[in-house]
Design an enzyme around this catalytic site. Sequence first.
Site, PDB file in Angstrom:
ATOM      1  N   CYS A  72       0.810  -1.331   0.038  1.00  0.00           N
ATOM      2  CA  CYS A  72       0.032  -0.075   0.077  1.00  0.00           C
ATOM      3  C   CYS A  72       0.835   1.142  -0.165  1.00  0.00           C
ATOM      4  O   CYS A  72       1.935   1.274   1.002  1.00  0.00           O
ATOM      5  CB  CYS A  72      -0.881   0.188   1.122  1.00  0.00           C
TER       6      CYS A  72
ATOM      7  N   CYS B 162      -0.012   5.353   5.733  1.00  0.00           N
ATOM      8  CA  CYS B 162      -0.636   5.638   7.153  1.00  0.00           C
ATOM      9  C   CYS B 162       0.635   5.652   8.283  1.00  0.00           C
ATOM     10  O   CYS B 162       1.174   4.148   8.094  1.00  0.00           O
ATOM     11  CB  CYS B 162      -2.021   4.914   7.378  1.00  0.00           C
TER      12      CYS B 162
ATOM     13  N   GLU C 229      -5.227  -0.423  -0.812  1.00  0.00           N
ATOM     14  CA  GLU C 229      -6.396   0.374  -0.937  1.00  0.00           C
ATOM     15  C   GLU C 229      -7.388  -0.099  -1.927  1.00  0.00           C
ATOM     16  O   GLU C 229      -7.029   0.263  -3.119  1.00  0.00           O
ATOM     17  CB  GLU C 229      -6.072   1.744  -1.074  1.00  0.00           C
TER      18      GLU C 229
ATOM     19  N   SER D  44     -13.158  -2.149   2.906  1.00  0.00           N
ATOM     20  CA  SER D  44     -12.654  -1.145   3.708  1.00  0.00           C
ATOM     21  C   SER D  44     -11.928   0.092   2.976  1.00  0.00           C
ATOM     22  O   SER D  44     -10.724  -0.349   2.296  1.00  0.00           O
ATOM     23  CB  SER D  44     -11.964  -1.632   4.831  1.00  0.00           C
TER      24      SER D  44
ATOM     25  N   SER E  67     -11.731   3.727   7.070  1.00  0.00           N
ATOM     26  CA  SER E  67     -11.084   3.664   8.161  1.00  0.00           C
ATOM     27  C   SER E  67     -10.700   5.018   8.566  1.00  0.00           C
ATOM     28  O   SER E  67     -10.052   5.887   7.814  1.00  0.00           O
ATOM     29  CB  SER E  67      -9.430   3.112   7.615  1.00  0.00           C
ATOM     30  N   LEU E  68     -11.257   5.565   9.688  1.00  0.00           N
ATOM     31  CA  LEU E  68     -11.205   7.225   9.887  1.00  0.00           C
ATOM     32  C   LEU E  68     -10.270   7.635  10.723  1.00  0.00           C
ATOM     33  O   LEU E  68      -9.276   8.319  10.265  1.00  0.00           O
ATOM     34  CB  LEU E  68     -12.574   7.329  10.523  1.00  0.00           C
ATOM     35  N   ASN E  69      -9.924   7.123  11.977  1.00  0.00           N
ATOM     36  CA  ASN E  69      -8.637   7.069  12.889  1.00  0.00           C
ATOM     37  C   ASN E  69      -8.588   8.514  13.399  1.00  0.00           C
ATOM     38  O   ASN E  69      -7.626   8.792  14.126  1.00  0.00           O
ATOM     39  CB  ASN E  69      -7.686   6.695  12.155  1.00  0.00           C
TER      40      ASN E  69
ATOM     41  N   ASN F 124      -1.901  -1.870  16.862  1.00  0.00           N
ATOM     42  CA  ASN F 124      -1.258  -3.256  17.224  1.00  0.00           C
ATOM     43  C   ASN F 124       0.152  -2.833  16.780  1.00  0.00           C
ATOM     44  O   ASN F 124       0.688  -2.404  15.714  1.00  0.00           O
ATOM     45  CB  ASN F 124      -1.568  -4.273  16.146  1.00  0.00           C
TER      46      ASN F 124
HETATM   47  S1  SF4 Z   1      -4.106   1.660   6.791  1.00  0.00           S
HETATM   48 FE1  SF4 Z   1      -4.869   0.766   4.714  1.00  0.00          FE
HETATM   49  S2  SF4 Z   1      -4.799   2.593   3.620  1.00  0.00           S
HETATM   50 FE2  SF4 Z   1      -3.460   3.058   5.169  1.00  0.00          FE
HETATM   51  S3  SF4 Z   1      -1.480   2.408   4.641  1.00  0.00           S
HETATM   52 FE3  SF4 Z   1      -2.336   0.601   5.743  1.00  0.00          FE
HETATM   53  S4  SF4 Z   1      -3.356  -0.854   4.078  1.00  0.00           S
HETATM   54 FE4  SF4 Z   1      -2.778   1.477   3.419  1.00  0.00          FE
END
Ligand code: SF4
Length: 364
Positions: free
Chosen positions: A117, A121, A179, A210, A233-235, A309
């Site tokens: 990805c 994040c 994603e 997601s 996935s908001l966070n 985690n």
């Molecule tokens: S949380 Fe999801 S979108 Fe963000 S880096 Fe990880 S895999 Fe990619």
Amino acid sequence: MTTTEITRDLRDLDKDGLTALMESLGEKPYRARQVYDWLFHKNAASISDMTDLSLSLRDRLEADGFYLGSPELIQERMSSDGSMKLVLGFKDGEQAECVLIPDDNRLTLCISSQSGCALGCEFCMTGIVGAKRTGNNAVRNLTQSELIGQVRAAEVLVRKGLFEGHIAVTNIVLMGMGEPLLNLDNVVSFIGILTDQGGMGYAARRVTLSTAGIVPAIKELGKRATGINLAVSLNAATDEMRDWLMPINKRYPLKQLILALREYPLKKRRRITIEYVLIKGINDTDKDAKRLARLLRHVECMINLIPFNPFPGTEFERPEDAEVVRFQHLLLEEGYTAYIRASRGPDIGAACGQLGSLREGKVL
Ligand code: SF4
């Protein structure tokens, strides 16, 4: 996908692609339906298995270089909690990880949509590894056949009886590496075949996608893949915090994202799942909970709280259990449905945000 594209794996074709292929070979349209049935419903292992096709058609397909590919199972690791991570390898050497998670009467399969990805994040091992990959080594989209291959590889292990009390995968979530909405065409086509009762036969209400919040693609998904569940996935509840934790927020800030969620076409009695990874001292304060509650007003949703985690190299920490419960209670008081999700498979690097650790050479 059309036949003019380079793939020769027949499982990269959908109904339209197969119809076009049969037409180009001078075959009747019903041949496309037969091949579709073999590919996705009967799960044929090879073209020669398709015994109701004429021998000349089977020979022609093989002579033209068509085949049925399947990923190589590179590794399987069982967690002490009963979940299992699979590492699958594809023809070009790329890999994807998926996780089987048994739970009472459900057996959920979490699959990947990309070979990593690139969204980077801060709280996600997959993103940290993926953001470093550039040029020829860049993260790529998984093809329709590679998405299907993950499901089939998992089904084989389930049929071997490795998950006591479970005879089949019941739920599929696109929450692994990548994603999904940056791979929209392949993912939508895959979901169509996955949930087609004449195809792979999974129930759409048991499939969840997601996203980190690719706003235009959320709108597109609402039109093209109705019936499945959406998770976001908001966070974070402010742009400042989310810009840092999830850089994609700079492109699609909260105002746009929340509007897209309010307008998302939901089936009756369905809600959007909001995922919120709780990180100690970062986004887990009372103020954060209240801001989150305010932000989600008028979004038909439920909230999953996921204690962070840890993975090697991160400075983030998991909050104390009492803090997680306190955060949950604040949301409950505001009238939300909020669950605390126990992470599964952290000892094998299979929990949320830990996939991709093997590629990095870090075995969690
Ligand atoms: S949380 Fe999801 S979108 Fe963000 S880096 Fe990880 S895999 Fe990619």
